[in-house]
Enzyme design. Structure first.
Site, PDB file in Angstrom:
ATOM      1  N   HIS A  50      -1.724  15.708   1.698  1.00 43.05           N
ATOM      2  CA  HIS A  50      -3.096  15.509   1.654  1.00 43.05           C
ATOM      3  C   HIS A  50      -3.692  14.344   2.618  1.00 43.05           C
ATOM      4  CE1 HIS A  50      -3.826  17.540  -2.370  1.00 43.05           C
ATOM      5  NE2 HIS A  50      -2.933  18.317  -1.768  1.00 43.05           N
ATOM      6  N   CYS A  85      -9.065  16.558  -5.263  1.00 49.86           N
ATOM      7  CA  CYS A  85      -7.647  16.056  -5.766  1.00 49.86           C
ATOM      8  C   CYS A  85      -8.448  15.493  -7.233  1.00 49.86           C
ATOM      9  CB  CYS A  85      -7.088  14.892  -5.104  1.00 49.86           C
ATOM     10  SG  CYS A  85      -5.623  14.476  -6.047  1.00 49.86           S
TER      11      CYS A  85
HETATM   12 MG    MG Z   1      -2.300  19.959  -2.786  1.00 51.11          MG
END
Ligand code: MG
Length: 302
Positions: free
Chosen positions: A209, A240
């Site tokens: 990420h 997220c």
């Molecule tokens: Mg992911």
């Protein structure tokens, strides 16, 4: 270890990406996205999840999506199955691979699924067994392999422990995920090396990420260890849910630009991929969350 001249990307946008999007996306848009991804050359696509619609309403159309896709030969379609009930529903739609998951962080496991890491893997054992018996491949997603929103840094030993548990129940390959995007290259390498105590290099993929802008650096660090499978999300889809302001998966477009620039083959047509990203971003009412896509779109306009 030399850097692989060929890399395979798993686009997790339709599942991991859209699952974290607030606005509902109709099945036909998801199907069209999958069609555009496979037309762009993606050979692995994480399509949907067979989780209770009560918890994840965005994936309630799993059957409609899976049965609506015109499958392309040579493409692997994977789905997330959190339990046996989910697996049985998934089985009817004949995925090529199912995905089970575990956390390298004990606190994350407790807070999110109310059980220890060992208990969570034990619960997956019958799912893995049933999948393998049905001739379906099994991948294990390992979350929080570098950092955890509750525990902070995660020691490589914890990653090795989780990898060992997954190997023990028959999971064939694993993703080393930096779920909250706090990782930096050396830390990511330690997590991958810990995984390699149980899995071969061909069975390990990187899932990064870009929260702190490190995803491409971490990708390069993984490449240096010989990793040649990576997960990414077209247009950087998804947020997220665990870390405020954290961005989602690294954009597939950015990873492809990096790889092609290094002379590494992906089989992906970057222009078509960018168009797929524009398609879903248009639907969501925003621009693709990808630096490479933005630059190339601006260049086209100029
Ligand atoms: Mg992911």
């Amino acid at each position: 270890m030399t850097i692989s001249s060929l890399v395979k990307l798993i686009d997790v946008g339709p599942r991991d990406g859209l699952q974290n999007e607030k606005s509902p996306v109709p099945a036909e848009v998801k199907i069209e996205l999958v069609h555009r991804l496979q037309a762009a050359g993606l050979q692995e696509i994480e399509v949907t999840s067979y989780v209770s619609p009560k918890w994840v309403p965005q994936m309630a159309d799993n059957h409609v999506v899976m049965s609506g896709i015109q499958r392309k030969a040579g493409v692997r379609y994977s789905v997330l199955t959190p339990n046996l009930k989910g697996f049985e529903a998934a089985l009817l739609d004949q995925p090529d691979e199912i995905v089970v998951f575990g956390s390298a962080s004990e606190a994350f496991s407790q807070k999110n699924i109310n059980c220890s890491i060992a208990e969570s893997i034990e619960r997956f054992a019958p799912v893995v067994e049933a999948a393998l018996a049905a001739g379906i491949a099994v991948r294990g997603a390992m979350s929080c392999t570098v950092g955890c929103p509750y525990e902070g840094e995660i020691a490589p030993e914890r990653v090795a422990y989780l990898a060992g548990l997954l190997k023990g129940i028959g999971v064939q390959r694993v993703d080393v995920a930096d779920t909250i995007g706090v990782g930096t290259p050396r830390k990511v390498q330690r997590a991958i090396e810990a995984t390699l105590t149980h899995y071969a290099i061909d069975e390990v993929s990187g899932h990064f990420h870009d929260t702190y802008g490190q995803a491409l650096a971490n990708t390069l660090a993984a490449l240096e260890l010989g990793v040649w499978n990576f997960q990414s999300s077209v247009a950087g889809l998804g947020g997220c849910p665990y870390a405020k302001g954290a961005t989602g998966n690294v954009a597939t477009e950015d990873v492809v630009y990096l790889l092609h620039g290094m002379g590494i083959e992906t089989g992906i047509d970057l222009d078509k991929l960018i168009d797929a990203g524009v398609f879903i971003s248009d639907f969501l009412g925003r621009k693709p969350n990808s630096r490479a896509a933005t630059a190339l779109i601006n260049k086209r306009a100029g």
